[in-house]
Enzyme design. Structure first.
Site, PDB file in Angstrom:
ATOM      1  N   GLU A 177      -8.832   1.410  -0.385  1.00  0.00           N
ATOM      2  CA  GLU A 177      -8.961  -0.115   0.445  1.00  0.00           C
ATOM      3  C   GLU A 177      -7.819   0.140   1.288  1.00  0.00           C
ATOM      4  O   GLU A 177      -6.667  -0.071   0.557  1.00  0.00           O
ATOM      5  CB  GLU A 177      -9.049  -1.201  -0.525  1.00  0.00           C
ATOM      6  CG  GLU A 177      -9.498  -2.498   0.064  1.00  0.00           C
ATOM      7  CD  GLU A 177      -8.484  -3.240   0.212  1.00  0.00           C
ATOM      8  OE1 GLU A 177      -8.007  -3.219   1.547  1.00  0.00           O
ATOM      9  OE2 GLU A 177      -8.049  -4.138  -0.363  1.00  0.00           O
ATOM     10  N   CYS A 237      -4.623  -7.421   3.749  1.00  0.00           N
ATOM     11  CA  CYS A 237      -5.376  -6.432   4.732  1.00  0.00           C
ATOM     12  C   CYS A 237      -6.392  -7.295   5.296  1.00  0.00           C
ATOM     13  O   CYS A 237      -6.834  -6.498   6.369  1.00  0.00           O
ATOM     14  CB  CYS A 237      -6.031  -5.548   3.596  1.00  0.00           C
ATOM     15  SG  CYS A 237      -4.672  -4.786   2.521  1.00  0.00           S
ATOM     16  N   GLU A 278      -0.858  -3.158  12.585  1.00  0.00           N
ATOM     17  CA  GLU A 278      -1.352  -4.438  11.459  1.00  0.00           C
ATOM     18  C   GLU A 278       0.111  -5.067  11.190  1.00  0.00           C
ATOM     19  O   GLU A 278       1.091  -4.412  11.176  1.00  0.00           O
ATOM     20  CB  GLU A 278      -1.804  -3.614  10.135  1.00  0.00           C
ATOM     21  CG  GLU A 278      -1.993  -4.647   9.295  1.00  0.00           C
ATOM     22  CD  GLU A 278      -2.443  -4.066   7.633  1.00  0.00           C
ATOM     23  OE1 GLU A 278      -2.116  -2.924   7.496  1.00  0.00           O
ATOM     24  OE2 GLU A 278      -3.365  -4.466   7.232  1.00  0.00           O
TER      25      GLU A 278
HETATM   26  C1  SIN Z   1      -6.220  -7.368   0.418  1.00  0.00           C
HETATM   27  O1  SIN Z   1      -5.481  -8.133   1.115  1.00  0.00           O
HETATM   28  O2  SIN Z   1      -6.245  -6.073   0.352  1.00  0.00           O
HETATM   29  C2  SIN Z   1      -7.180  -8.031  -0.578  1.00  0.00           C
HETATM   30  C3  SIN Z   1      -7.540  -9.577   0.121  1.00  0.00           C
HETATM   31  C4  SIN Z   1      -8.712  -9.980  -0.743  1.00  0.00           C
HETATM   32  O3  SIN Z   1      -9.099  -9.533  -1.782  1.00  0.00           O
HETATM   33  O4  SIN Z   1      -9.289 -11.153  -0.481  1.00  0.00           O
END
Ligand code: SIN
Length: 485
Positions: free
Chosen positions: A255, A289, A386
């Site tokens: 991820e 993310c 990002e």
């Molecule tokens: C992440 O920022 O990787 C996780 C965010 C989430 O699970 O909502």
């Protein structure tokens, strides 16, 4: 520190059911990003200790995989319940170590707990198949078996939830794990080890190693015994892990980074869109993310949206997350502040206007003001890098096809958002956006019951949901021949 909300974390690592130091005696510090105060020091482990943790997990796997699923479920449920029982202490620890406001920290404890409880149940439903046979003398079975020892490498932005999202699925499937929490948030990782121990998880099933990312990561990647690695973090590191996984043909779930577009169509409910934009952009001070990184607003409502969004941004209170009034806590470190700063300066130099964003110089080096940029253009760094900080650039668009193209013009593909009512357009855009997650008329979507993950350079594999546990299972086809008819 108020004793009633203190959660004591052993300042040692957890290997084979024991709390241990590094063989070298080396340690590193966990720092409160709001005050820059040292919270504790923890062992700086390297390859040797990681190998020990892998061995412990390998030994524990023999018994853990053989236990009835109901027993694994019971222990996982207990682990989850303990998170609930220690919610206040865990939330305070999280705010102090990571910086997010206390209300968000409480939300993360609930979110993290939900993965343990969810996978406790999903482990009971990891069904195989019986396939209608093509031969009279044979029966065809499909078994789902645990992949083995898993390396779980997790980030600092959700230091509980990103561990439990992986660990809950791994344990429920019958795997054992070596967890490597981020260097910025080791105490949160060790707090979970304490609860795993208290829940009665057998020694070696969960091992938590803090220390040098490179050395620990390399040991996990090179080990033949580690059959799967799940990683949440940067695309750059993800690509390195893909290369390193080749030698042992390791299963990976990745991820990685994102660059989420947030589109507001001409028929959107503007107030709802502003609310969603705030929720998506400023959660965890912009450090997720899936935070919206660029906002495409239909030209017919750009001015009204910009005005309302600017007013909402201006109302955000920046401060120490322990202060009940704080909406935006510190960023994790000075590098994070510098990146947000660079994105704002670059945008200003290229013609963006500051619609909202006031300095908070007195708060400390890790604070950055939530900033709204108007009249952004594609050439600005923030439009393709990002940000991972509380900065939001606004652009105008005219046509649906044009905005879908702009939204997809990125190597990333984790999450995208749009607001609109026309059912045809909703469906067309949801299909056209090249992302693992599309959120329509909502700024939040995360849930233990929904599949989380991306496409393209945002990685592969899914976490949470029914499919999350499958990532930790191998499929075995068994042909049973010689059956008399
Ligand atoms: C992440 O920022 O990787 C996780 C965010 C989430 O699970 O909502």
């Amino acid at each position: 520190m108020d004793k009633s909300v203190e959660f004591t974390v052993p300042e040692r690592c957890y290997i084979d059911g024991a709390w241990v130091d590094s063989t070298s005696g080396d340690r590193f510090e966990s720092i409160d990003p709001a005050t820059e105060e040292t919270l504790a020091s923890v062992p700086k482990l390297g390859a040797a200790e990681t190998h020990r943790a892998i061995e412990a997990a390998e030994k524990a796997f023999v018994d853990w995989r053989a236990r009835p699923a109901t027993e694994r479920a019971r222990l996982l449920r207990r682990f989850g319940e303990l998170m609930g029982e220690h919610k206040e202490g865990l939330a305070h620890l999280l705010t102090r170590e990571q910086g997010k406001p206390l209300s968000e920290a409480r939300g993360e404890v609930d979110y993290a707990q939900s993965f343990l409880l969810w996978f406790a149940e999903e482990g009971l439903r990891l069904y195989g198949d019986v396939i209608p046979s093509h031969r009279k003398d044979a029966r065809l079975l499909v078994l789902k078996q645990p992949v083995g020892v898993c390396g779980l490498i997790t980030p600092w932005n959700f230091p509980y939830a990103m561990i439990t999202r992986k660990l809950g699925a791994a344990l429920a499937a019958g795997c054992t794990a070596v967890v490597k929490p981020a260097e910025q948030t080791p105490l949160c990782g060790l707090a979970l080890a304490r609860l795993a121990e208290e829940a009665g998880l057998p020694r070696g099933t969960v091992n938590v190693v803090t220390g040098e990312a490179k050395a620990i990561g390399k040991a996990l990647m090179e080990s033949e015994s580690v059959r799967k690695v799940s990683f949440t973090g940067s695309t750059e590191t993800g690509k390195l892990l893909i290369a390193q996984s080749a030698a042992t043909v390791k299963k990976l779930s990745l991820e990685l980074g994102g660059h989420a577009p947030f589109i507001v169509c001409a028929d959107a409910d503007i107030d709802a869109a502003v609310e969603g934009a705030m929720a998506s952009k400023f959660r965890n001070s912009g450090q997720t993310c899936v935070c919206a990184n660029r906002f495409y607003i239909h030209e017919s409502l750009y001015d009204v949206f910009a005005e309302k969004f600017a007013a909402a941004v201006a109302s955000l209170k920046v401060g120490n997350g322990l202060d009940a009034e704080t909406h935006i806590g510190p960023l994790i470190d000075t590098a994070a502040v510098e990146k947000s700063q660079r994105h704002v300066e670059d945008a200003r130099n290229k013609g963006a206007t500051i619609l909202s964003g006031k300095e908070h110089a007195s708060l400390g080096r890790h604070f950055f003001p939530p900033t709204l940029l108007g009249d952004a253009t594609d050439s600005m760094q923030i439009m393709y890098e990002e940000t991972f900080g509380p900065v939001a650039p606004l652009l105008r668009f005219r046509e649906e096809e044009e905005v879908a193209k702009l939204a997809n013009d990125t190597p990333y593909g984790l999450a995208a958002y749009f607001y609109g009512r026309d059912i045809g357009r909703v469906l067309r855009l949801a299909e056209a956006l090249d992302y693992g997650i599309v959120s329509v008329n909502s700024g939040v979507f995360s849930s233990e019951r929904a599949p989380f993950g991306g496409v393209k350079h945002s990685g592969y594999g899914r976490e949470g949901a029914r499919v999350g546990i499958e990532e930790y299972a191998n499929i075995k086809y068994v042909l049973l021949g010689g059956i008399a008819t």
